[in-house]
Design an enzyme around this catalytic site. Structure first.
Site, mmCIF file in Angstrom:
data_model
loop_
_atom_site.group_PDB
_atom_site.id
_atom_site.type_symbol
_atom_site.label_atom_id
_atom_site.label_comp_id
_atom_site.label_asym_id
_atom_site.label_seq_id
_atom_site.Cartn_x
_atom_site.Cartn_y
_atom_site.Cartn_z
ATOM 1 N N SER A 304 0.988 -5.539 5.401
ATOM 2 C CA SER A 304 1.733 -4.368 5.863
ATOM 3 C C SER A 304 1.129 -3.119 5.238
ATOM 4 C CB SER A 304 3.209 -4.473 5.478
ATOM 5 O OG SER A 304 3.403 -4.162 4.102
ATOM 6 N N ASP A 305 1.397 -1.964 5.820
ATOM 7 C CA ASP A 305 1.098 -0.727 5.112
ATOM 8 C C ASP A 305 2.203 -0.508 4.079
ATOM 9 O OD1 ASP A 305 -0.053 1.681 4.343
ATOM 10 O OD2 ASP A 305 -0.457 2.310 6.397
ATOM 11 N N TYR A 306 2.062 0.527 3.294
ATOM 12 C CA TYR A 306 2.941 0.807 2.164
ATOM 13 C C TYR A 306 4.402 0.886 2.621
ATOM 14 C CZ TYR A 306 4.173 3.181 -2.254
ATOM 15 O OH TYR A 306 4.704 3.538 -3.468
ATOM 16 N N GLY A 308 5.790 -0.767 4.870
ATOM 17 C CA GLY A 308 5.910 -0.831 6.323
ATOM 18 C C GLY A 308 7.040 -1.731 6.784
#
Length: 764
Positions: A304-306, A308
């Site tokens: 995931s992104d930060y 996310g």
């Protein structure tokens, strides 16, 4: 010599190193990790893992021992202290950390993992190594303007060598999002608006990061193609905003750079923040499973992104943290970054049957396979060496490459009256503007480990290049976004006392990057006022723009005789800019993004559709596709960039003018430098499918070649086309091609005529 050709076929096939990687045991291990057995030692560890330890392998958090830019970019948040993070490692609740503080931090954390945790599974250390480590290279959007994938590979290689010396195994790069709205701040991290160039740069950067000796090499870092997918298509250029585009656009524009990155060997990808047609990418099974896994056969890991997964709640897609965990994980996100949702909720979700054990095991096997491919099970400390950390960074060779890359990233937009290059002696030069001098806004946004303090500013570079440094004066004139008392008066006085003015204006690095969307992509008003006042002195002006996106230039800035797009160039910013200003090396870069006439044209890209009412050449016509205030063209087009030579295109040859269905067609043109200065020209090949079952863009880039031309020299440039170069995503959402007529240009930009003709693709 600098004669390098890129064609569609070459971009698709890549280098021999890519071919070797695709056949390597490490890639095979990761590709099969979801189902096949791991090496016996790793398989034995996997068999002993508890639910919590499995969830721990899927949990990645920001390092608490970070500091500086890392803390600003990615605050550690919920982890608390370094001792607290070590306790998580000891308990097997953490797979690794990102944006940490070097080899000593990594050594201490890995020691705890290998000596004090129950299963002694090594940690993985990640970082945002976007455009260099301690040696900082130009921002990717600038470097893409070199039209030189080999350069991008070399700078990524150096970045990997330096990062790996500090204990880093994995970089969250390259960013391969196509960026077609210059209001979006993150265009600075990508390769621009064009799919063909984006594919070439994506593959080159992956090869550079991962090297040629295998991922287990102590100077290799695993690449991560991000952000999957269509993050660059955010509505109105607003970061994190909604994306609602057709599947055809996804497949034709936004997917291909990811496919190129995976073909080059990238074993990880990052889910994007945005929703896609109503479903956030982080919880989108069609995107992360149907397309990525089943259609493309991707076997690496999805992170995931930060936070996310946590943001699924704010999206209105998940009711709470538990549901967000289930939705993201079942959609295909293997690893959670920063939220700690997986370690908190996955064990219970599996225990209660809401998430299948098979899915948990699949994700864990993928992560363990990546750690195996990186050589961490064989030697967890292979990249953790404080001695290498000191000797591999900012070497003389690395800084020479930084200067080369910076020079090759500067675009000469305008040079009326051949004002450039400037003489190195006998002229008084006034450097005016907020970027004229000082250790700020040099390395650019999204740099965690390099600093402005270690970079060289414009004034230092210029003074080193001229015969008499005392003839160079510097005046700020204004701040980046505000006037300063007496600033304009001091700038005007300096301009009047000088023979030539170099006006160093544009954006601060804080104005580009994540969360830095702009509603108007113009020079800030305080700097525009400065430019107008300096221009009123009548002195010759060279504008040196510092910026992270294309800008809509106006007034005295646009009307200056010479304009350089110098972007954010990194460690060697000042010397490289001086090299171009004084003709120590000629400009050779081209724009990877279109500069609009006005901000309101955004999103704008050269390969737009004609519409049913295209404006004819010339002035705006009634009831045709244009704005009241501007034509439907670029001020400075994609591919545009001048040299210090005088370049002309002639003698187009289309052979028979016919491309057989299973044949080839070689097209040729002659490029001549009639000037008195040597030049490097980027020759570009564009086509247009004149009539198709799906309307096609007005032009599409299909090849380019950098050629060196001595004064008075000519060179014949050739490109070979095949049917595969003409394909598009058809009505059935698969690639197709249709017989018919194609227009063709060999030209210096996407709007230049160059030499033009047409050919016919015949039926089988």
């Amino acid at each position: 010599m600098d004669d390098r050709q890129i064609t569609r076929r070459a971009a698709m096939l890549g280098a021999a190193a890519t071919t070797a990687w695709l056949a390597s045991p490490a890639r095979a291990l990761v590709q099969a990790a979801g189902t096949a057995a791991l090496p016996p030692k790793v398989e034995a560890l996997f068999a002993q893992m508890t639910l919590e330890e499995k969830a721990g392998q899927l949990t990645l958090n920001a390092a608490t021992w970070a500091g500086g830019a890392a803390t600003t970019l990615n605050p550690a948040g919920n982890a608390g202290t370094f001792d607290g993070q070590l306790a998580e490692v000891r308990a097997g609740r953490l797979t690794g950390v990102f944006n940490g503080n070097g080899a000593e931090m990594a050594r201490r954390m890995q020691t705890v993992a290998m000596r004090e945790s129950r299963l002694k599974i090594p940690l993985i250390f990640a970082a945002d190594v976007i455009h260099g480590f301690r040696t900082v290279f130009p921002m990717p959007i600038a470097e893409a303007g070199s039209f030189d994938p080999d350069l991008a590979m070399r700078t990524a290689r150096v970045a990997a060598v330096e990062a790996a010396a500090a204990g880093i195994d994995w970089t969250f790069a390259p960013m391969v999002d196509i960026g077609r709205d210059q209001r979006w701040g993150r265009v600075v991290e990508g390769a621009g608006e064009d799919v063909f160039l984006g594919r070439a740069m994506a593959a080159a950067r992956v090869r550079g990061f991962q090297g040629t000796r295998g991922l287990a090499a102590d100077d290799a870092v695993m690449a991560c193609a991000k952000h999957f997918a269509a993050y660059g298509a955010a509505e109105a250029g607003l970061d994190y905003n909604t994306v609602d585009i057709s599947e055809r656009t996804l497949r034709e524009v936004y997917f291909p750079p990811f496919q190129a990155a995976f073909d080059a060997g990238a074993l990880s990808t990052m889910a994007s923040f945005n929703e896609l047609s109503g479903i956030p990418a982080t919880a989108n099974p069609w995107l992360l499973d149907t397309v990525l896994r089943r259609e493309w056969g991707f076997g690496g890991i999805v992170v995931s992104d930060y936070t996310g997964d946590e943001e699924l709640i704010a999206h209105g897609f998940a009711a709470d943290a538990r549901e967000a965990t289930r939705l993201a994980f079942m959609a295909g996100v293997d690893m959670s970054m920063q939220s700690s949702f997986y370690i908190r909720h996955l064990p219970d979700l599996v225990a209660k049957g809401e998430v299948p054990m098979a899915r948990l095991d699949q994700a864990v096997r993928r992560v363990l396979a990546v750690k195996q491919a990186l050589g961490l099970f064989d030697d967890p400390f292979r990249r953790i060496d404080p001695r290498r950390e000191k000797t591999r960074v900012r070497t003389a060779a690395n800084l020479r490459l930084a200067r080369e890359a910076a020079r090759r990233s500067i675009v000469l937009l305008k040079n009326d009256g051949s004002l450039l290059p400037l003489p190195r002696a006998g002229k008084r030069i006034a450097l005016i503007g907020p970027f004229a001098s000082g250790q700020q806004d040099l390395v650019g946004p999204w740099n965690v480990y390099g600093t402005d303090a270690e970079a060289i500013d414009l004034a230092t570079g210029v003074r080193a290049a001229v015969a008499d440094a005392s003839l160079v004066t510097t005046v700020a004139g204004c701040a980046v976004e505000a006037p300063i008392p007496g600033g304009i008066e001091a700038a005007v006085a300096a301009a009047r006392a000088a023979d030539i003015v170099v006006l160093a204006i544009g954006e601060s690095q804080r104005m580009s990057g994540e969360a830095q969307s702009r509603s108007a992509i113009v020079v800030p008003p305080a700097q525009q006022a400065l430019a107008e006042a300096v221009a009123a002195t009548g002195k010759p002006i060279v504008v040196a723009l510092r910026h992270g996106r294309a800008l809509a230039l106006e007034g005295a800035v646009l009307n200056a005789p010479a304009i350089l797009a110098t972007w954010f160039l990194g460690s060697q910013s000042g010397p490289a800019t001086a090299d171009i200003l004084f003709g120590i090396e000629g400009p050779s870069a081209r724009l990877a993004v279109s500069f609009p006439h006005v901000s309101g044209q955004e999103p704008y890209h050269y390969d737009h559709k004609a519409t049913g009412r295209p404006n004819p050449p010339g002035a705006p016509a009634e009831y045709k596709a244009h704005y009241r205030e501007a034509p439907n063209t670029a001020r400075f087009a994609f591919g545009h960039g001048l040299t210090y030579g005088e370049i002309a295109y002639s003698r187009l040859s289309l052979g028979t003018g016919t491309l057989a269905w299973d044949g080839t067609l070689t097209v040729r043109a002659t490029v001549t430098n009639s000037g008195r200065t040597a030049a490097v020209e980027v020759v570009q090949l564009y086509i247009r499918d004149v009539a198709a079952s799906i309307t096609r863009p007005v032009r599409e880039l299909k090849g380019f070649e950098r050629i060196s031309l001595a004064p008075g020299a000519s060179k014949e440039v050739s490109f070979t086309l095949r049917r595969a170069d003409l394909t598009f995503v058809g009505a059935g959402l698969t690639r197709t091609v249709e017989p018919g007529r194609f227009d063709l240009w060999i030209a210096p930009s996407a709007q230049a005529e160059g030499v033009a003709g047409s050919f016919t693709l015949t039926a089988a």
